[in-house]
Structure formats: structure tokens, C-alpha cells
Design an enzyme around this catalytic site. Structure first.
Site: not given
Lengths: 423, 423
Positions: A127, A129, A134, A203, A205, A237, A241, A244, A248, A257, A261, A356, A370
Site C-alpha cells: 500500500d 501513500y 491525504h 480509506e 483508494e 483499506d 485508527r 494504529q 504504529y 490494517k 481490505t 487514500t 480527515e
């Protein structure tokens, strides 16, 4: 192009598209294309001599699209053009399907009755970015306006390895994930709680499937990269949060994640998207890239309007976001070139997500984080509010390029959130 | 246990081991076990009635170990014990191999002549960060002693998704990766340079292969987790430190790791390691974990001495590190439980790396970054110095548990660095 088959004007699967997928037929999986409101079972089509002119294809019709994808872009182009011809009102081959009612009956399956599958055997899923807005929006939330983008962002397409096993086809319901979260992130010492995710997000994508592989140790050059791409799908995706935020550092998202998906099951060939090339957000930045990432084509993204719809249980659908794939700073060929520059080998069926895709304006972002930042709720059609997803919520991603009657689209990318699995 | 077969006393493949792998035979790949200085071709063995008593096994002998692994731990245990019996001096089945010179000749292949392969079809590869001393040592380098470990470290086994396609068997040479590095990291604005990696490193790890899968959405409980593990291998997670330093914020390592990961080709069954259970570094920490990670067994790691050898081109081998798998804070069952707690599905053949296994003392670290920090070079046997790897360097990882004559080991995990691929 007009077809002898009735194709609704708003269908994402016009004659200009011809996406490939895998459907159930009897008790097995077979390759198919989507056209209008039908899937054409390519095994049934081939059995009646549909590919008599293209014998190489016939022996590569398998329960996944891998063998067909590995044939390479010139073959995909030839097969797509041939199938467009077969469905055209003025087809050169009327005897094959147009005038063959028996084969129409046996090989054309209404999409409403077709069961779709993940179209390829996915080896690895990566994945990226590459959604500039985003990355900026998330950066603002974590580090403020001035340091929103990391120093590397405009030099390389940032990426991480994702989880291939849990890539599921549109329509698959997913349990809300459970894990470690910080109930009180401001506390010190930080002690986690075991909990269902309370900040479940989406997300929006795009993702590409790899067609032809490269050998370990041998990078794919930017000029050749596009020919290693089979086609594109839409992808959600799903992201936890709160899991994460706790897990992370320092190695990136993992459990946040890995629970699922969702992708659309029809692969839109890279050639079908060629008419929709567009200039990206920052053409100037492209010229400043290191040579291994610099593309000859100035139009390095696609003009594909995208939308996100949320339907709460018992409620009405609400379009919560409208975005566009022009919001990607890097192209899929650039992702391929960067992925392989170290010598990493891509295999047929590998999946590369874009990251995203958010716009810069309100209601154009591709994630709830967001849109709400967990503070300003969205209001749905029935007046309910959302910071993040609740159990029973259904998300649909949609995207189609082009104009009425000639849309090149992906179909719906649908997922519903089930309550947590009872441990 | 004594064998009728001559087994050198220092062999990692004693009668107490019986690891499984895949070797070349004629033009195909066949399953095998390693014993002493031989591989036993299990297809040839089965063709002569070797598995007449275990018919379920016979139909699961494939060009990868996946089908055999999916049979589950009770079957693996039964097959291992049966094969130990076949090779024992006092075997109950002398007619099968001990007294069958023809089958010995056709089925026993000298290891020196056997070509090994990655033993399983790997779906996903995940790399954990469970080496406490390694995480601490790296933390000190980046953040100093006081904040060396992140707040999450003692609550969960940190992990990231790795690249499955570039997992290669011992003996595979790898090109030095190329990519973006900061020639002058202290500079502001930070502008990258395209370069071969100048800080190429190793990571000494163990890794486990998954045997039986779990369904998407259904976590594996800590009590059941060990039964999902087929066995262990040694792993070298080659790392490009300069590429990593530039790319890894905010989503973790990507190109720094995707160019190659080397594993030993013989899978040591989880049951073969049972006698070497040991108490870990911080038994107290285990009791403070959230219940989904808490193991009933107090001995949650293994006593396996490990070593790293570096041989420069034209030089002599130098042992540069001695470590031990007791340096892992989390066990493989804990990794399985954490990986799946969100509902993530593990498949047969998935690979889970432990993270770098470093001791706390000098010359016990599992990476060059920890040993030299790019500042204090290692001195090799011929007087050469190393901060990081040079072209032509060969790394061998080794590990074996137990005592002379009864070693349960992995064999050599070998990799040589080739110059960068010429673009």
C-alpha cells in the site's frame, strides 16, 4: 460505440470498458468480463469457439486471472478489442454471439446473479501513500500545518507492505476488529486496554494488479513500468485508527490494517483508462524527481471521479465524499519503478494500493479521520451523526471515468461492518 | 538415540531433529528430511512403501510442504516419531530402509549434492520486533537510554508486514540494493541522492511457518496458537540502513527490506524444540500482559545458541556475534495470537519472523548497526575492518540446540553480497 446488447447509459461497464474478473459458475470459478448488466462467462464463450481466433487465450483461462494477466499487455489489448468487436452493433463476428441465442443464454449471466471473487491470486500486497492531500491532511492533524509533509514525501512514493490474505471481494462483511487501544492517550504511564476498535475508518483508494513479473535483483525501469500493470480496481483499506495510534511506532501500521481490505472484483485494464489521462497536482514536482522516477509522459494520472457512500442500518444512503484520482502525486508506473529499484521482485497478481485519495476541500476526503477528526461529526441523510463507523454501517466506494453511455468504471466496492467476533 | 546411519556428532540434523524441506530430484521438487549428512527423498521413500503405515501422509507429499503442514501437528509428530524409528539402530522397521540398500541408494541424497528450495509456498510474511535487547539497542541509538523502548513495547509484540516474494533459500546471492539515501543527513533542506546502499546490514532472526490456518474474522487463542505453528527456521533479514533512515517515516521500512530475506531450507518442527524450552528475559512482564497474550506455560522461549559468521572475499571466516533465542521477549504463539486478534487470517505457509535476536553484551548483537553504529568498526580475522557489509562478503547464521550427538539445529543460513545490478 453502440452494442447490440442493451447497456444502460449509466453502467460503469460500457463497451468502452471490458473489465475482467472471476465469477462462480456451477461449482467452479471461471474468468469473465462485465458488460452492461451482464457477466460473460469466458469459459462458456471459449467452449463455443469464441476464442478460435485467439488460441493463446484459450489455454490461459483459469480460476484466477493470473495466467491471463501473465500473457502481457499486447495480448490483453488484443483480447479487449476483439471482445469489443464481438459486442459492437456492427460486429464483424455476428455468428459468435450476436446471432447465437443459445450461447447468449448459457454464457451471459446477469450481474445481479453472479458471485464474484478476488480476481487474482495475490502474492504480495503493497500500500502506497501517494494521495498528496491525504498525507497533508493527516500530517496537519499530527504535526500541524508547517511540518505536515515529511521531508521524503515529494521525493519518493512512501509505501508499506500490507496483508494479502485478508483482501476480500466487494460484498464481504467484516467483523469490527479488536485489540489494544489507549483508552486515555494523554495518560502517562501509557497502559493499553483490550477493546473493540472505537475509531473504525475507511480509506478510498485505487489499486493496480501486476501482470508480468520481474526477476529478483532486476529493477523495472520507469519507461517499462506501465507494461507490468494489468489493470486497476477500487479499494477500501479499512483502518482501525485507535489500534494504529498505539501500535504504529516505530514500524508502521499492522493490526490496524490486517483485518480486511475490500476491492472491486472487476479489473479495468490499463488500456481502458488511457483516454482519461490527466495532468497531476504538481507537474513541477515530477520534473524534480530522481531519474529512476521521472516519467516521459506529462499526464501521469487519471481523471476518474470517485465517491464514498455511507448507509446506516435502517437508514438512507448518504454520499459523504466526492474525490478524484487526480489527487495522487505519484502514478502507478512510478510506484512500480520505486518498488523494484532495490531489486525487489514483483509477481503476477501482486496488488499495489495508491493510498487514500482525498481532495483539498471539505467533503472530498477519502477517510473519516480527515472529515471528522473525531470531533466534528458527519450528518447522515436521516439525521444520525458519525465520527467513525458503527456496527451495521455499509460503505460503498464508486468510481467511473468518461461520459454517459461510455463510462469506464469499477462498479461498487461494498463492505458492511459486523459486530466484533465473540471471543 | 543411536542410528544405524553414520551421523557426525556435530551435525545439526541428529536423530533428535528430523527437519523437513524441499529438494530437487531429477527435474522436480520433492519433500525430504535432513538426517546427518543426508537428505531422505520422501517421494522415493513413499514409492517403496515407506509410508504404508501412514497413508494420509502419502497423498500430501507435494513440491512444497504446504499440504503436509496443513495436516496439523498431531500428524507431524507422528511422522517425525515414525521416521526417528526408521533411522534408529534398534528400529522396529528394519526392512523399510536399514536393510534395504537399494532404497538407501536411491532415496538418501548427500546434503552436499542436494539443491534446496524455500520449503513452503509463502502467502504472507510478517516480521516482528520481539528481540528485547535489539529494540533497546536501536532505541538508544535513536532516542537515548531513557526513552529507548517505545511505550507499546512491553505490551504487544510490535510487527510489520514484510515482503514474501523475495524470501530466498540459503545460498542465494543478492545484489546490493540501490535507492534513495541522504548523503548528508544533517543538511536542511533534505535532498536525497540515488546510490547503492552504503550501510548494508544483517538481522539475525528465527522465523516460524504456519501449519493450520484460521478463518478471517476468528482470532486464534493463545492456548491454541502453538498448534498453528509448523516449525522454525533461521532467517537473515538483510537491511539497507541508509535507505531505511530516509524512507521509514511515517509508515515503516519498505525498500530497506524488500530486496531479499534469506532462510534456512529445513523446517525444524515445533515438537523437536520442545525439550529446549526456557524461561525468558522478563517472566514478570508476561504476567502483566493483557489476557489474550498471556501464556499458561512459564517457559515461553527456547534455549538455542546462535552465531553470525562473516567471511570477506579471499579472507577467513570470523564469528562476529554469539547470541541466543532466549533474548526474545515474546514467543511465537504470542505472535500468532497478536497477529490474529483483529481477525486477520493466517494461511498455511505464512512466515513470521521474530525480529533481531541480540544479547545485552558486546559481540552478542544480531546486527552490524548495533555492533558498530557506523563508528566503531569490527575487525575480521585477516585484519580488515567493517562498519557494514562490502561486496563479496558472505554471512552465515547458525543455530543449534542441545548437546553433541543430539543437536537440533537449522544448518547454515548463507548469503553473499553481489555488486549492485548495473542499471
Amino acid at each position: 460505440m453502440a452494442s447490440w446488447l442493451q447497456i444502460p447509459k449509466n453502467s460503469p461497464f460500457s463497451l468502452a470498458n471490458i473489465p475482467f474478473g472471476i465469477i462462480s459458475a456451477a461449482s467452479s470459478r471461471v474468468p469473465a468480463i462485465a458488460i452492461g448488466e451482464y457477466a460473460l462467462n469466458l469459459n462458456a464463450f471459449a467452449s463455443s469457439g469464441g476464442f478460435a481466433q485467439l488460441p493463446a487465450v484459450q489455454s490461459h483461462l483459469s480460476p484466477t486471472l493470473n495466467a491471463f494477466a501473465a500473457l502481457g499487455r499486447p495480448v490483453h489489448r488484443q483480447v479487449r478489442e476483439y471482445l469489443q468487436n464481438v459486442f459492437r452493433a456492427d460486429t464483424q463476428f455476428p455468428q459468435i454471439l450476436k446471432d447465437n441465442a443459445a450461447l447468449q443464454k448459457s454464457a451471459l449471466v446477469p450481474l445481479s446473479e453472479a458471485t464474484n471473487h478476488v480476481p487474482m491470486q495475490i502474492g504480495d500486497y503493497t500500500d502506497f501513500y501517494a494521495g498528496l492531500n491525504h498525507a497533508y491532511n493527516i500530517g496537519v492533524l499530527f504535526r500541524g500545518h508547517d511540518n505536515a509533509l515529511q521531508p521524503n514525501y515529494k521525493h519518493l512514493p512512501v509505501a508499506y507492505h500490507g496483508r494479502a490474505s485478508s483482501v476480500v471481494p466487494s460484498g464481504t462483511a467484516l467483523h469490527r476488529p479488536q485489540g489494544q487501544i489507549l483508552a486515555n492517550p494523554a495518560a502517562d504511564p501509557k497502559v493499553p486496554t483490550f477493546s473493540p476498535c472505537k475509531k473504525l475508518d475507511i480509506e478510498l483508494e485505487l489499486a493496480c494488479f501486476i501482470s508480468t513479473p520481474n526477476d529478483l535483483g532486476k529493477p523495472v525501469s520507469i519507461d517499462e513500468a506501465e507494461d507490468h500493470i494489468f489493470g486497476l480496481v477500487l479499494m477500501n483499506d479499512w483502518s482501525a485508527r485507535d489500534i494504529q495510534a498505539w501500535e504504529y511506532v516505530p514500524l508502521g501500521p499492522f493490526n490496524a490494517k490486517n483485518f480486511g481490505t475490500t476491492i472491486t472484483p472487476w479489473v479495468v485494464l490499463i488500456d481502458a483508462l488511457e483516454p482519461f489521462r490527466a495532468t497531476g497536482l504538481e507537474p513541477g514536482n515530477q520534473e524534480s524527481l530522481l531519474p529512476y522516477l521521472r516519467e516521459k509522459k506529462s499526464k501521469n494520472c487519471y481523471e476518474i471521479p470517485l465517491e464514498v457512500e455511507l448507509t446506516n442500518k435502517g437508514g438512507q444512503p448518504t454520499i459523504i465524499s466526492n474525490s478524484n484520482s487526480r489527487n495522487l502525486l505519484y502514478s502507478f508506473p512510478q510506484m512500480v519503478a520505486h518498488h523494484t529499484i532495490t531489486g525487489c521482485n514483483l509477481n503476477t497478481g501482486d496488488l499495489l494500493g495508491s493510498g487514500t485519495i482525498s481532495g483539498a476541500e471539505p467533503k472530498t476526503q477519502g477517510s473519516l479521520l480527515e472529515q471528522t477528526n473525531g470531533k466534528t461529526p458527519l450528518t447522515l441523510a436521516d439525521g444520525s451523526e458519525r465520527m467513525f463507523l458503527e456496527d451495521g454501517d455499509t460503505i460503498v466506494l464508486r468510481g467511473k471515468a468518461g461520459t454517459e453511455g461510455n463510462y469506464v468504471g469499477f462498479g461498487d466496492c461494498v463492505g458492511t461492518i459486523l459486530p466484533p467476533f465473540k471471543l
